[in-house]
Design a protein around this motif. Structure first.
Motif, PDB file in Angstrom:
ATOM      1  N   ASP A  96       0.756  -0.986  -0.164  1.00 50.82           N
ATOM      2  CA  ASP A  96      -0.051  -0.180  -0.002  1.00 50.82           C
ATOM      3  C   ASP A  96       0.959   1.338  -0.092  1.00 50.82           C
ATOM      4  O   ASP A  96       2.099   1.210   0.152  1.00 50.82           O
ATOM      5  N   TYR A  97       0.309   2.463  -0.332  1.00 54.50           N
ATOM      6  CA  TYR A  97       1.040   3.553  -0.495  1.00 54.50           C
ATOM      7  C   TYR A  97       1.649   4.111   0.706  1.00 54.50           C
ATOM      8  O   TYR A  97       2.810   4.712   0.602  1.00 54.50           O
ATOM      9  N   SER A  98       1.509   3.684   2.172  1.00 49.51           N
ATOM     10  CA  SER A  98       2.315   3.926   3.298  1.00 49.51           C
ATOM     11  C   SER A  98       3.296   2.811   3.667  1.00 49.51           C
ATOM     12  O   SER A  98       4.088   3.210   4.560  1.00 49.51           O
ATOM     13  N   PRO A 134       3.408   8.382   1.705  1.00 48.71           N
ATOM     14  CA  PRO A 134       2.397   7.767   0.818  1.00 48.71           C
ATOM     15  C   PRO A 134       2.017   8.827  -0.117  1.00 48.71           C
ATOM     16  O   PRO A 134       1.752   8.093  -1.324  1.00 48.71           O
ATOM     17  N   GLU A 135       2.204   9.990  -0.114  1.00 45.64           N
ATOM     18  CA  GLU A 135       1.708  10.937  -1.264  1.00 45.64           C
ATOM     19  C   GLU A 135       2.656  10.766  -2.405  1.00 45.64           C
ATOM     20  O   GLU A 135       2.217  10.865  -3.608  1.00 45.64           O
ATOM     21  N   ILE A 149       4.529   8.085  -3.266  1.00 47.35           N
ATOM     22  CA  ILE A 149       4.113   6.769  -3.810  1.00 47.35           C
ATOM     23  C   ILE A 149       3.090   6.853  -4.583  1.00 47.35           C
ATOM     24  O   ILE A 149       2.932   6.317  -6.040  1.00 47.35           O
ATOM     25  N   GLU A 150       1.854   7.463  -4.422  1.00 46.16           N
ATOM     26  CA  GLU A 150       0.626   7.430  -5.066  1.00 46.16           C
ATOM     27  C   GLU A 150       0.940   8.358  -6.187  1.00 46.16           C
ATOM     28  O   GLU A 150       0.407   7.732  -7.321  1.00 46.16           O
ATOM     29  N   HIS A 157       3.381   6.459  -8.678  1.00 50.32           N
ATOM     30  CA  HIS A 157       2.816   5.103  -9.459  1.00 50.32           C
ATOM     31  C   HIS A 157       1.666   5.586 -10.243  1.00 50.32           C
ATOM     32  O   HIS A 157       1.844   5.306 -11.436  1.00 50.32           O
ATOM     33  N   ASP A 158       0.804   6.206  -9.620  1.00 51.14           N
ATOM     34  CA  ASP A 158      -0.635   6.475 -10.173  1.00 51.14           C
ATOM     35  C   ASP A 158      -0.836   7.472 -11.314  1.00 51.14           C
ATOM     36  O   ASP A 158      -1.402   7.506 -12.296  1.00 51.14           O
ATOM     37  N   TRP A 200       9.408  -0.654  -8.096  1.00 52.25           N
ATOM     38  CA  TRP A 200       8.312  -0.958  -7.106  1.00 52.25           C
ATOM     39  C   TRP A 200       8.762  -2.280  -6.206  1.00 52.25           C
ATOM     40  O   TRP A 200       8.814  -2.322  -5.049  1.00 52.25           O
TER      41      TRP A 200
END
Length: 213
Positions: free
Chosen positions: A12-14, A22-23, A25-26, A29-30, A80
């Motif tokens: 997960d993002y965290s 997390p911000e 990573i999101e 990736h996205d 990743w």
């Protein structure tokens, strides 16, 4: 039909906090990785159209775009899985990655020597790029490469097994302009099990380069 697809994250993002927020990573990736996937698919369609119409005026730009987006997709897909929240340290025989540890020592003299070289390679990329540990099949050794953008300045035939993303989008929201701090922190999340599996897979491939008929 799309040829390339965005892979799901293996966590997960965290999962990589506090090393990577997390911000980041999101967004990474996205948005960024997804853009490389779309770019590769769009370029394939444009190349197909050029073949159908025999309009070759844009071929140089299209081939460059395909290399850029496809290499970005491949490197991020490795990136990743090269990381885990339970990673870090160095590869050790007791953890089942002794062959990788031996290869690093043979190719670089020591783990410390390897770590210093990859850190410097990633941290000193001019502009956007990557630091990469790769398996080089002609010598059977591991080498470190500086990859400019996504696809430049690499040995033909070498297989990346550990990649450090040194593009600003990988760290700027958290580390600002301190690229060196980000690269230093990255060592705490390296997934040596994944790197070792990639090393074994790269070694097992035969006849990857034909130097003579």
């Amino acid at each position: 039909m799309s040829v390339y697809t965005l892979p799901e994250l293996p966590y997960d993002y965290s999962a990589l906090a506090p090393v990577i927020s997390p911000e980041i990573i999101e967004l990474h990736h996205d948005k960024h990785h997804a853009a490389y996937v779309k770019g590769a698919n769009d370029t394939l369609e444009q190349l197909a159209e050029a073949r159908d119409k025999e309009t070759w005026g844009s071929i140089n730009g299209l081939e460059k775009n395909l290399a850029f987006h496809l290499s970005g997709h491949i490197l991020h897909s490795i990136y990743w899985h090269n990381m885990t929240g339970d990673g870090g340290g160095e590869p050790l025989d007791k953890d089942g990655v002794g062959e990788l540890a031996d290869a690093i020592a043979e190719s670089f003299g020591s783990f410390a020597g390897f770590k210093a070289q990859l850190t410097k390679a990633a941290a000193t990329t001019q502009g956007s790029g990557w630091g990469v540990l790769a398996y080089e099949p002609l010598s059977g050794r591991l080498i470190v490469e500086q990859v400019y953008d996504h696809q430049g300045n690499v040995g033909q035939g070498s297989t990346p097994i550990l990649v450090f993303d040194a593009w600003e989008h990988a760290f700027y929201l958290q580390y600002k302009n301190q690229k060196v701090d980000f690269i230093d922190a990255m060592w705490a999340v390296v997934n040596w099990q994944d790197v070792a599996a990639r090393y074994e897979a790269a070694k097992s491939r035969t006849n990857t380069l034909l130097l003579a008929p």
